[in-house]
Design an enzyme around this catalytic site. Structure first.
Site, PDB file in Angstrom:
ATOM      1  N   ASP A   1      -7.944-119.455  81.828  1.00  0.00           N
ATOM      2  CA  ASP A   1      -8.269-118.446  82.834  1.00  0.00           C
ATOM      3  C   ASP A   1      -6.979-117.693  83.105  1.00  0.00           C
ATOM      4  OD1 ASP A   1      -8.726-116.965  85.132  1.00  0.00           O
ATOM      5  OD2 ASP A   1      -9.689-118.589  86.233  1.00  0.00           O
TER       6      ASP A   1
ATOM      7  N   TYR B   1     -10.306 -98.775  87.245  1.00  0.00           N
ATOM      8  CA  TYR B   1     -10.068 -99.133  85.846  1.00  0.00           C
ATOM      9  C   TYR B   1      -8.928 -98.297  85.269  1.00  0.00           C
ATOM     10  CZ  TYR B   1     -11.395-100.660  81.125  1.00  0.00           C
ATOM     11  OH  TYR B   1     -11.405-101.216  79.871  1.00  0.00           O
TER      12      TYR B   1
END
Length: 251
Positions: A44, A136
């Site tokens: 992760d 983004y």
């Protein structure tokens, strides 16, 4: 030639899996990592402990690393007055700080080796900034800046850095799309689903560009054309971006 030792994040599917396959075809030793199943190591990218475990695995198995590919990322976006602040935090934590953590984890090793390559997978959105994608765009632009800084800072140690900025290509990234601006998300999902290129196409171009030593990699013609327009004719680029923004008013 000694086989390269390569760690790739986000390698369970999409571009990460394609890069892992391409490197293995070349005879490289690859450590494919992801939070999903079917990889060599669970990683992760938001976890400092997972990164430390990845470093320990590399040191124990290989004694060093030649290529770190920070590929893991999530899709997000939305118009400025629709996307929530939690979306901004989420996409920043994964898409930017995930790469920062990976870089910080392996830089001491690469400096000791006085060799290595860090590859950060950003997006054309890091260079060309369409409306509806402020979060983004901002994060991917930060990845471009991070990569350039990394290359400058580590050049004296023989360590290089490259950033990959593809346009839309077919990928499973949209399966993890989240955000409050669902109408805009549907538009982006359509663009991804109908893109002419897939992850294998992009991976092939990325490895060829890395072989040439390119630091800014635009692996598809759409990306190259869009960035060229911005550099060559800023007025035309701005007009194109504003026309695209006007179309969002119909959502």
């Amino acid at each position: 030639m000694t086989p390269q030792r390569v760690l790739i994040t986000g390698a369970a599917a999409g571009l990460g899996a394609a890069l892992a396959a391409a490197y293995r075809t070349r005879g490289a030793d690859v450590l494919a990592t992801d939070v999903a199943e079917g990889v060599d190591l669970r990683l992760d990218v938001t976890s400092d402990d997972d990164w430390a475990a990845a470093r320990d695995r590399v040191e124990r198995t290989w004694g060093g690393l030649d290529v770190l590919i920070n590929n893991a990322g999530v899709a997000g976006g939305g118009r400025l007055d629709v996307a929530g602040i939690d979306e901004w935090r989420w996409i920043t934590e994964v898409n930017l700080f995930g790469m920062v953590r990976g870089t910080r984890t392996f830089v001491p090793m690469l400096k000791r080796q006085r060799a290595g390559l860090i590859v950060n997978v950003a997006s054309l959105a890091g260079l060309v900034h369409p409306a509806g994608m402020a979060g983004y765009n901002a994060v991917k632009a930060a990845v471009v800046a991070l990569t350039e800084t990394t290359g400058h800072e580590l050049a004296a140690y023989g360590v290089r850095a490259s950033v990959v900025c593809p346009s839309y290509f077919r990928t499973g990234l949209m399966e993890n799309l989240r955000g409050e601006d669902q109408a805009f998300g549907a538009v982006v999902a359509h663009l991804v689903a109908t893109a002419p290129l897939g992850p294998d196409d992009i991976a092939t171009e990325v490895l060829a560009a890395l072989d040439r030593g390119e630091e800014l990699i635009l692996p598809d013609e759409a990306a190259r054309a869009a960035y060229d327009l911005k550099l060559r004719d800023r007025a035309a680029y701005d007009e194109q971006m504003r026309q695209q923004a006007d179309r969002l008013r119909a959502l």
